[in-house]
Motif scaffolding. Structure first.
Motif, PDB file in Angstrom:
ATOM      1  N   VAL A  82      -5.419  -0.966  -4.074  1.00 33.55           N
ATOM      2  CA  VAL A  82      -3.742  -1.089  -4.030  1.00 33.55           C
ATOM      3  C   VAL A  82      -3.085  -1.668  -5.204  1.00 33.55           C
TER       4      VAL A  82
ATOM      5  N   GLN B  94       0.587  -1.254   0.237  1.00 34.14           N
ATOM      6  CA  GLN B  94      -0.094   0.092   0.016  1.00 34.14           C
ATOM      7  C   GLN B  94       0.669   1.202   0.169  1.00 34.14           C
ATOM      8  N   ARG B  95       2.031   1.219   0.700  1.00 35.68           N
ATOM      9  CA  ARG B  95       2.780   2.261   0.747  1.00 35.68           C
ATOM     10  C   ARG B  95       3.234   2.519  -0.513  1.00 35.68           C
TER      11      ARG B  95
ATOM     12  N   TYR C 201     -11.160  -1.550  -0.563  1.00 29.77           N
ATOM     13  CA  TYR C 201     -10.267  -0.977  -0.064  1.00 29.77           C
ATOM     14  C   TYR C 201      -8.644  -1.363  -0.450  1.00 29.77           C
TER      15      TYR C 201
ATOM     16  N   SER D 208       2.015   1.640  -3.610  1.00 30.21           N
ATOM     17  CA  SER D 208       0.967   2.222  -4.427  1.00 30.21           C
ATOM     18  C   SER D 208       0.531   3.702  -4.007  1.00 30.21           C
ATOM     19  N   SER D 209       0.567   3.894  -2.739  1.00 30.63           N
ATOM     20  CA  SER D 209       0.247   5.471  -2.216  1.00 30.63           C
ATOM     21  C   SER D 209       1.379   6.339  -2.993  1.00 30.63           C
TER      22      SER D 209
ATOM     23  N   SER E 294       0.821   6.563  -6.525  1.00 29.36           N
ATOM     24  CA  SER E 294      -0.450   7.396  -7.075  1.00 29.36           C
ATOM     25  C   SER E 294      -0.325   8.746  -6.940  1.00 29.36           C
TER      26      SER E 294
END
Ligand code: UDX
Ligand code: UDX
Length: 466
Positions: free
Chosen positions: A305, A231-232, A301, A234-235, A238
């Motif tokens: 990701v 997730q980090r 949610y 992908s964050s 993004s």
């Protein structure tokens, strides 16, 4: 519970091999036998030249050289090794299902079940079974079910002991892990089994870094750790697109937020997208489990990701096409790197595979150089997609063992893996040998863009405006 003097590990892959090598190194009093169905793989682990072992990891050959033949053995005699061990690690692969219910999301537990049945058939005495493979939550209860119903009266304790090593740094991660996690039953037998495994790790790991919990928390922690890490990535990824549209620079943003001790500096490196055997598979698994309990908001949610990661890979390929005047048909494009990250020969889910696939759709000619990945693996990865015939992949892709030769005559270079050696190339020499304008698409923000621009390259990095 008897003291563990013999360990068996089923699965001599990227996890089983290095993990057992480290246990053998640190515990000379324990005989560790790693078994695998794949004879070729076992033969490679036994190659007299330790540089030829099947997993490339910095420092691993030395660990294997020290322990192999002393108390570390690689064998295809699965039943013999199961029979003599008091503790059995299951470290076989659990790929995403490619068929039937849960196709594309759920983990295929076929191999795990086969292992459990084989153990049940062969075991003549009590055993501790350790799940090393990453599994959907509650898999341990399935294993237990098989063991207790098809076995011959032997008692089995199931532990969950997820692996947190990252490829490329496996040896240091195993030598000094942030923590070891062990999940087991709260019964006295379960606690004794946990203690037996704690005692093994305590040979080199400080006790306060060995966490114990129940099986379900342990299984879910592994999925959660990988989901958070992915997730980090992908964050940060993004935001690269937004940076490219504005005057912001993703490297500066990452530096600025990373100095907040609550956020921390790690895993904020923008890239062409994450790969590897775990991130995508584990998140898909999490999504599948959440959905199967009807938790659609939770599933959506985490699915995001993956969606962002797919977008990043596609975006990178599309940007190349756009910058190459909207056509790559017949153009020579060189890939530096094929592995999913540096310092490994593993290519599973590597972003390079998907970028190549996209460019091949557009009829590009791709030259590939990777310092550790073998030619056969690259064709295997492309053929595995099933997008086109093996012959078409052979026609569209050439694997070249010399980076300068690979870049010569190219319209563009794409950096797909952050191998250190790429930074030290003679970039003037490469520039001179390329077609002009010579373009570089740095999917890892690895190279010094300003220096390259001074030579004459047109450089597109991730998350910075051109
Ligand atoms: C594996 C799992 O894929 C992953 O979920 C977990 O987190 C760690 O362990 P890895 O070691 O990278 O990852 O897999 P791989 O390199 O594919 O090795 C698995 C090995 O198990 C293969 O060599 C395969 O031949 C072997 N295997 C598989 C068996 O020996 N018996 C089987 O029944 C199935
Ligand atoms: C991961 C977990 O880190 C490890 O704890 C778990 O046991 C297995 O899965 P691994 O997949 O081997 O390990 O490598 P990792 O270093 O996590 O990198 C995964 C992917 O993310 C790579 O493609 C890497 O290049 C990418 N990545 C990582 C980024 O793009 N940016 C980052 O900042 C970090």
């Amino acid at each position: 519970m008897t003291k563990v003097t013999k360990i068996c590990c089923i699965g001599a892959g990227y996890v089983g091999g290095p993990t057992m090598a480290m246990i053998a190194k640190k515990c000379p009093h324990i005989k560790v036998t790693v078994v695998d169905l794949n004879e070729q793989r076992i033969a490679a682990w036994n190659d007299p030249d330790v540089e030829n072992i099947p997993v490339y990891e910095p420092g691993l050959s030395g660990v294997v050289a020290e322990a192999r033949g002393r108390n570390l053995f690689f064998s295809t005699d699965v039943e013999g090794a199961i029979n003599e061990a008091q503790m059995i690690f299951i470290s076989v692969n659990t790929p995403t299902k490619t068929y039937g219910a849960g196709k594309g999301q759920a983990a295929d537990l076929k191999w795990i079940e086969l292992c459990a049945r084989q153990i049940a058939r062969v075991a003549k005495d009590n055993k501790i079974i350790v799940e090393k493979s990453t599994l959907p939550v509650r898999t341990a209860s399935a294993i237990k079910d098989i063991l207790t119903h098809t076995g011959n009266g032997s008692q089995f304790q199931i532990l969950s002991n997820p692996e947190f090593l990252a490829e490329g740094t496996a040896v240091e991660d195993l030598d000094a892990p942030d923590r070891v996690l062990i999940g087991g039953d709260s019964t006295p037998e379960g606690q004794a089994a946990i203690q037996a495994l704690v005692d093994i790790y305590a040979n080199w790991i400080p006790k306060d870094r060995i966490l114990t919990t129940n099986v379900w928390s342990s299984e879910l922690s592994k999925l959660t750790a990988n989901a958070f890490l992915a997730q980090r990535v992908s964050s940060i990824n993004s935001l690269t697109e937004l940076c490219e549209k504005t005057e912001a620079d993703i490297n500066e943003v990452a530096r600025a937020i990373g100095t907040d001790s609550r956020i921390g500096p790690k895993f904020l490196k923008a890239s062409v997208g994450f790969g590897g055997s775990c991130f995508q598979k584990d998140i898909l698994n999490l999504v599948y489990i959440a959905r199967s309990y009807g938790l659609h908001e939770v599933a959506d949610y985490w699915e995001q990701v993956i969606i962002m990661n797919d977008h990043q890979k596609k975006r990178f390929a599309n940007q190349m096409i756009r910058e190459l005047y909207n056509t790559v048909n017949g153009k020579k494009i060189t890939f530096l790197g094929w592995a999913f990250k540096k310092d490994t020969n593993d290519t599973r889910e590597s972003a390079a595979i998907y970028v190549a696939d996209h460019l091949l759709h557009e009829q590009a000619n791709i030259m590939i150089y990777d310092p550790k990945v073998l030619e056969g693996q690259i064709y295997f990865d492309l053929d595995y997609l099933g997008t086109r015939t093996p012959q078409e992949n052979k026609d569209g892709v050439k694997v070249i063992n010399d980076p300068y030769e690979a870049c010569s005559g190219a319209h563009a270079i794409a950096v797909l893996t952050e191998w250190d050696e790429f930074k030290d190339y003679d970039w003037q020499k490469i520039y001179d040998s390329m077609l002009k304008p010579a373009k570089i698409f740095d999917g890892r923000n690895l190279l010094n863009a300003n220096k390259l621009r001074a030579i004459g390259f047109q450089v597109q990095s991730i998350g910075t405006k051109v």
